[in-house]
Design an enzyme around this catalytic site. Sequence first.
Site, mmCIF file in Angstrom:
data_model
loop_
_atom_site.group_PDB
_atom_site.id
_atom_site.type_symbol
_atom_site.label_atom_id
_atom_site.label_comp_id
_atom_site.label_asym_id
_atom_site.label_seq_id
_atom_site.Cartn_x
_atom_site.Cartn_y
_atom_site.Cartn_z
ATOM 1 C CB SER A 16 -0.967 0.007 1.183
ATOM 2 O OG SER A 16 -1.962 -0.939 0.949
ATOM 3 C CB THR A 62 -5.539 -4.741 5.531
ATOM 4 O OG1 THR A 62 -5.561 -5.995 4.862
ATOM 5 C CG2 THR A 62 -4.299 -4.652 6.398
ATOM 6 C CE LYS A 66 -9.959 -5.621 4.120
ATOM 7 N NZ LYS A 66 -10.097 -6.236 2.800
ATOM 8 C CG ASN A 87 -11.297 -1.257 1.623
ATOM 9 O OD1 ASN A 87 -12.372 -0.670 1.541
ATOM 10 N ND2 ASN A 87 -10.454 -1.317 0.624
ATOM 11 C CG ASP A 102 -11.397 -4.536 -0.680
ATOM 12 O OD1 ASP A 102 -10.376 -4.016 -1.162
ATOM 13 O OD2 ASP A 102 -11.397 -5.141 0.406
ATOM 14 N N GLY A 126 -15.323 -19.198 -2.069
ATOM 15 C CA GLY A 126 -14.967 -18.618 -0.774
ATOM 16 C C GLY A 126 -16.083 -17.759 -0.225
ATOM 17 N N GLY A 129 -14.269 -11.938 3.459
ATOM 18 C CA GLY A 129 -14.525 -10.521 3.165
ATOM 19 C C GLY A 129 -14.472 -10.208 1.676
ATOM 20 C CB ALA A 130 -12.010 -11.023 -0.974
ATOM 21 C CE1 TYR A 211 -1.069 -8.206 -3.619
ATOM 22 C CE2 TYR A 211 -3.460 -8.333 -3.578
ATOM 23 C CZ TYR A 211 -2.274 -8.077 -2.940
ATOM 24 O OH TYR A 211 -2.276 -7.732 -1.623
HETATM 25 P P1 NAP Z 1 -10.619 -14.760 4.152
HETATM 26 O O1 NAP Z 1 -11.522 -13.840 4.905
HETATM 27 O O2 NAP Z 1 -9.586 -15.528 4.863
HETATM 28 O O3 NAP Z 1 -11.648 -15.737 3.363
HETATM 29 C C1 NAP Z 1 -11.274 -16.617 2.424
HETATM 30 C C2 NAP Z 1 -12.387 -17.669 2.231
HETATM 31 O O4 NAP Z 1 -11.793 -18.638 1.401
HETATM 32 C C3 NAP Z 1 -12.815 -18.369 3.492
HETATM 33 O O5 NAP Z 1 -13.959 -17.764 4.014
HETATM 34 C C4 NAP Z 1 -13.031 -19.804 3.051
HETATM 35 O O6 NAP Z 1 -14.390 -20.018 2.664
HETATM 36 C C5 NAP Z 1 -12.173 -19.926 1.806
HETATM 37 N N1 NAP Z 1 -10.958 -20.692 2.094
HETATM 38 C C6 NAP Z 1 -9.968 -20.403 2.976
HETATM 39 N N2 NAP Z 1 -9.014 -21.349 2.953
HETATM 40 C C7 NAP Z 1 -9.412 -22.276 2.034
HETATM 41 C C8 NAP Z 1 -8.867 -23.497 1.562
HETATM 42 N N3 NAP Z 1 -7.712 -23.974 2.035
HETATM 43 N N4 NAP Z 1 -9.551 -24.170 0.620
HETATM 44 C C9 NAP Z 1 -10.721 -23.705 0.113
HETATM 45 N N5 NAP Z 1 -11.289 -22.553 0.540
HETATM 46 C C10 NAP Z 1 -10.643 -21.853 1.484
HETATM 47 O O7 NAP Z 1 -9.853 -14.018 3.014
HETATM 48 P P2 NAP Z 1 -10.282 -12.688 2.250
HETATM 49 O O8 NAP Z 1 -9.838 -11.504 3.021
HETATM 50 O O9 NAP Z 1 -11.705 -12.795 1.858
HETATM 51 O O10 NAP Z 1 -9.331 -12.780 0.969
HETATM 52 C C11 NAP Z 1 -9.454 -13.838 0.048
HETATM 53 C C12 NAP Z 1 -8.414 -13.670 -1.055
HETATM 54 O O11 NAP Z 1 -8.673 -12.474 -1.781
HETATM 55 C C13 NAP Z 1 -6.971 -13.539 -0.536
HETATM 56 O O12 NAP Z 1 -6.112 -14.226 -1.392
HETATM 57 C C14 NAP Z 1 -6.683 -12.064 -0.600
HETATM 58 O O13 NAP Z 1 -5.324 -11.783 -0.788
HETATM 59 C C15 NAP Z 1 -7.511 -11.667 -1.826
HETATM 60 N N6 NAP Z 1 -7.905 -10.252 -1.802
HETATM 61 C C16 NAP Z 1 -7.500 -9.488 -2.851
HETATM 62 C C17 NAP Z 1 -7.839 -8.145 -2.886
HETATM 63 C C18 NAP Z 1 -7.388 -7.322 -4.048
HETATM 64 O O14 NAP Z 1 -7.443 -6.088 -3.954
HETATM 65 N N7 NAP Z 1 -6.990 -7.940 -5.134
HETATM 66 C C19 NAP Z 1 -8.600 -7.588 -1.860
HETATM 67 C C20 NAP Z 1 -9.006 -8.407 -0.805
HETATM 68 C C21 NAP Z 1 -8.634 -9.754 -0.783
HETATM 69 P P3 NAP Z 1 -15.205 -21.317 3.154
HETATM 70 O O15 NAP Z 1 -14.712 -21.631 4.536
HETATM 71 O O16 NAP Z 1 -16.629 -20.895 3.133
HETATM 72 O O17 NAP Z 1 -14.894 -22.415 2.175
#
Ligand code: NAP
Length: 267
Positions: A16, A62, A66, A87, A102, A126, A129-130, A211
């Site tokens: 960031s 982050t 959040k 965020n 986001d 998934g 949050g994302a 990314y």
């Molecule tokens: P999070 O809150 O940890 O949630 C991820 C979800 O993925 C969980 O709720 C779970 O859903 C599922 N999951 C986790 N581990 C898993 C596994 N081993 N196998 C299968 N499903 C799994 O994460 P988040 O903050 O939402 O972020 C998710 C991804 O998006 C990350 O990689 C993050 O870096 C990316 N992201 C990118 C941006 C961007 O600007 N590009 C912004 C935010 C996030 P279930 O338990 O329901 O299966």
Amino acid sequence: MKKFGLLGKNISYTFSPILHNKIFELYNIKANYKVYDLKHESMLESFVENLKKNKILGINITTPYKTSILKFVDILSPEVQSIGATNCIKFEDGKLVAYNTDYFGLIKTFEKMNLNLKNKKAVVLGTGGAAKASIKALLDCGAIVSVVTRNKISTKKNLKDVFVISYEELTEISGYLLINATPVGTSPNINLSPVNKEIIQNFDFILDLIYNPQETLFLKYAKSKGKIYNNGFYMLVSQGIKSEEIWNKEDFNYEKIYNELNQIVYK
Ligand code: NAP
């Protein structure tokens, strides 16, 4: 000098400051962007008080704050009310206003990919949050949304206006857009994909919110199947630009900033 920053936990790796300092440089904004690494949620209240005292204009939030920071916020934007997470916070006339940029980053990414989501089937992997930001953005674009989870029973209670399905049920589904909103495939675990090639074959467009690496195994599968695909970098850059637009009440050129940052990060 305007003061901004990022709040999170164990975030020394964060990209960031590079993003925001690039915007300050390109648009000649006299500002600094500081990283606030907070060890525990119990410190949030005094942290917010200190920000007010120090006349900070805005902060990004982050993981893992959040949602927990919302207790100390005065006004929630409609996106935050729907997603349940922020965020981006702006300090305005002594009040804290929470946004979810986001969500805007995703809308911008859909535009960049030239997607026309109205009445099209979109599937989100998934439920974090994302994923919730993705669901809101997809529904607002008129898509019919399914969410894939490892735990259907608990997820069904928490998500409205979407179909909740298991990974097994996903094998029977085809659609327009497939989004990976799980962390599966993130560096260093780059040999993992949340789904196999056969699933990817059933969709026209593929978006990974990850990314790092630039091309995940999930996207490598998409490439091998001849799909149109994108990673999460445009979303990341766009949420940062949108935050700066909210804080500075100014419009910025997304493509220009993205191209500069793309060269720095993926050189
Ligand atoms: P999070 O809150 O940890 O949630 C991820 C979800 O993925 C969980 O709720 C779970 O859903 C599922 N999951 C986790 N581990 C898993 C596994 N081993 N196998 C299968 N499903 C799994 O994460 P988040 O903050 O939402 O972020 C998710 C991804 O998006 C990350 O990689 C993050 O870096 C990316 N992201 C990118 C941006 C961007 O600007 N590009 C912004 C935010 C996030 P279930 O338990 O329901 O299966």
